[in-house]
Design a protein around this motif. Structure first.
Motif, PDB file in Angstrom:
ATOM      1  N   ASP A 185       0.612  10.320 -12.064  1.00  0.00           N
ATOM      2  CA  ASP A 185       1.676   9.460 -11.539  1.00  0.00           C
ATOM      3  C   ASP A 185       2.615   8.967 -12.637  1.00  0.00           C
ATOM      4  N   PHE A 186       2.290   9.251 -13.887  1.00  0.00           N
ATOM      5  CA  PHE A 186       3.073   8.719 -15.002  1.00  0.00           C
ATOM      6  C   PHE A 186       4.572   9.009 -14.876  1.00  0.00           C
ATOM      7  N   PRO A 187       5.007  10.236 -14.563  1.00  0.00           N
ATOM      8  CA  PRO A 187       6.461  10.475 -14.467  1.00  0.00           C
ATOM      9  C   PRO A 187       7.139   9.602 -13.403  1.00  0.00           C
ATOM     10  N   VAL A 217      10.647   4.566 -12.438  1.00  0.00           N
ATOM     11  CA  VAL A 217      10.889   3.200 -11.963  1.00  0.00           C
ATOM     12  C   VAL A 217      10.960   2.251 -13.152  1.00  0.00           C
ATOM     13  N   TYR A 218      10.045   2.389 -14.097  1.00  0.00           N
ATOM     14  CA  TYR A 218      10.026   1.561 -15.308  1.00  0.00           C
ATOM     15  C   TYR A 218      11.389   1.618 -16.006  1.00  0.00           C
ATOM     16  N   GLY A 219      11.958   2.807 -16.076  1.00  0.00           N
ATOM     17  CA  GLY A 219      13.261   3.004 -16.723  1.00  0.00           C
ATOM     18  C   GLY A 219      14.411   2.326 -15.992  1.00  0.00           C
ATOM     19  N   GLU A 220      14.258   2.050 -14.698  1.00  0.00           N
ATOM     20  CA  GLU A 220      15.291   1.310 -13.966  1.00  0.00           C
ATOM     21  C   GLU A 220      15.342  -0.147 -14.435  1.00  0.00           C
ATOM     22  N   TYR A 221      14.217  -0.674 -14.876  1.00  0.00           N
ATOM     23  CA  TYR A 221      14.136  -2.074 -15.311  1.00  0.00           C
ATOM     24  C   TYR A 221      14.330  -2.213 -16.824  1.00  0.00           C
ATOM     25  N   PHE A 222      13.890  -1.222 -17.566  1.00  0.00           N
ATOM     26  CA  PHE A 222      14.074  -1.205 -19.015  1.00  0.00           C
ATOM     27  C   PHE A 222      14.943   0.002 -19.350  1.00  0.00           C
ATOM     28  N   PHE A 227      -1.055  -0.024 -16.951  1.00  0.00           N
ATOM     29  CA  PHE A 227      -2.347   0.546 -16.569  1.00  0.00           C
ATOM     30  C   PHE A 227      -2.120   1.341 -15.289  1.00  0.00           C
ATOM     31  N   ILE A 228      -2.514   2.605 -15.287  1.00  0.00           N
ATOM     32  CA  ILE A 228      -2.302   3.428 -14.098  1.00  0.00           C
ATOM     33  C   ILE A 228      -3.604   4.095 -13.672  1.00  0.00           C
ATOM     34  N   LYS A 229      -3.720   4.286 -12.376  1.00  0.00           N
ATOM     35  CA  LYS A 229      -4.921   4.883 -11.794  1.00  0.00           C
ATOM     36  C   LYS A 229      -4.996   6.375 -12.077  1.00  0.00           C
ATOM     37  N   ASP A 230      -3.834   7.047 -12.112  1.00  0.00           N
ATOM     38  CA  ASP A 230      -3.814   8.500 -12.257  1.00  0.00           C
ATOM     39  C   ASP A 230      -2.663   8.895 -13.175  1.00  0.00           C
ATOM     40  N   ASN A 284       0.816  -1.214   0.000  1.00  0.00           N
ATOM     41  CA  ASN A 284       0.000   0.000   0.000  1.00  0.00           C
ATOM     42  C   ASN A 284       0.848   1.260   0.000  1.00  0.00           C
ATOM     43  N   GLY A 285       2.104   1.141  -0.377  1.00  0.00           N
ATOM     44  CA  GLY A 285       3.012   2.279  -0.326  1.00  0.00           C
ATOM     45  C   GLY A 285       2.813   3.247  -1.475  1.00  0.00           C
ATOM     46  N   THR A 286       3.881   3.966  -1.768  1.00  0.00           N
ATOM     47  CA  THR A 286       3.864   4.953  -2.842  1.00  0.00           C
ATOM     48  C   THR A 286       3.726   4.265  -4.193  1.00  0.00           C
ATOM     49  N   VAL A 287       3.449   5.041  -5.203  1.00  0.00           N
ATOM     50  CA  VAL A 287       3.341   4.480  -6.548  1.00  0.00           C
ATOM     51  C   VAL A 287       4.683   3.882  -6.980  1.00  0.00           C
ATOM     52  N   GLU A 288       5.789   4.454  -6.505  1.00  0.00           N
ATOM     53  CA  GLU A 288       7.105   3.887  -6.814  1.00  0.00           C
ATOM     54  C   GLU A 288       7.264   2.521  -6.166  1.00  0.00           C
ATOM     55  N   GLU A 289       6.900   2.404  -4.885  1.00  0.00           N
ATOM     56  CA  GLU A 289       6.999   1.118  -4.189  1.00  0.00           C
ATOM     57  C   GLU A 289       6.100   0.075  -4.848  1.00  0.00           C
ATOM     58  N   GLN A 290       4.910   0.488  -5.240  1.00  0.00           N
ATOM     59  CA  GLN A 290       4.008  -0.439  -5.915  1.00  0.00           C
ATOM     60  C   GLN A 290       4.594  -0.885  -7.253  1.00  0.00           C
ATOM     61  N   THR A 291       5.182   0.033  -7.993  1.00  0.00           N
ATOM     62  CA  THR A 291       5.751  -0.314  -9.305  1.00  0.00           C
ATOM     63  C   THR A 291       6.928  -1.266  -9.149  1.00  0.00           C
ATOM     64  N   HIS A 292       7.774  -1.066  -8.159  1.00  0.00           N
ATOM     65  CA  HIS A 292       8.880  -2.003  -7.902  1.00  0.00           C
ATOM     66  C   HIS A 292       8.354  -3.408  -7.620  1.00  0.00           C
ATOM     67  N   GLN A 293       7.271  -3.518  -6.832  1.00  0.00           N
ATOM     68  CA  GLN A 293       6.705  -4.836  -6.535  1.00  0.00           C
ATOM     69  C   GLN A 293       6.130  -5.477  -7.793  1.00  0.00           C
TER      70      GLN A 293
END
Length: 124
Positions: free
Chosen positions: A82-84, A89-94, A76-79, A42-51
């Motif tokens: 939050d895209f940036p 985070v997405y860029g850390e993996y790709f 798929f994002i809720k808001d 239930n953390g930040t959008v960054e924490e959720q994206t890492h999970q």
């Protein structure tokens, strides 16, 4: 078709599988920020994206694929505001490998999470 299942990612929370392999392609179900034990982050959008990426890496590994073999991602994002943060985070993996991608804002996601990602990847 071969069903993909790993205990290193959360079980499907409905009548679907974590992913399917057809020929040499892997199609993941959307991954949300649940731990492998089924606990919601239930953390930040960054924490959720890492999970979400931990879950994607687990199902990809079970399919004998990886982030480096992903050809398409759908985010798929809720808001959209939050895209940036999700994109960072997405860029850390790709970072060197950049698959095709779509990103859409949706009205609601399962368990009211902030982000869900699904991928299509080549099986090694």
């Amino acid at each position: 078709m071969k069903i993909v299942h790993t205990n290193n990612a959360p079980d499907a929370i409905g009548p679907y599988s974590q992913g399917i392999i057809v020929n040499n392609m892997f199609y993941s179900s959307g991954q949300i920020p649940l731990t492998a034990e089924g606990d919601l982050i239930n953390g930040t959008v960054e924490e959720q994206t890492h999970q979400v990426f931990k879950n994607l890496q687990a199902v990809l590994a079970e399919a004998n694929a990886s982030l480096e073999t992903v050809v398409k991602a759908t985010v798929f994002i809720k808001d959209m505001n939050d895209f940036p943060r999700i994109n960072e985070v997405y860029g850390e993996y790709f970072n060197t490998h950049k698959p095709a991608r779509s990103c859409v804002e949706v009205a609601r996601l399962p368990k009211d999470v902030l982000v869900e990602i699904e991928v299509i990847a080549l099986v090694k």
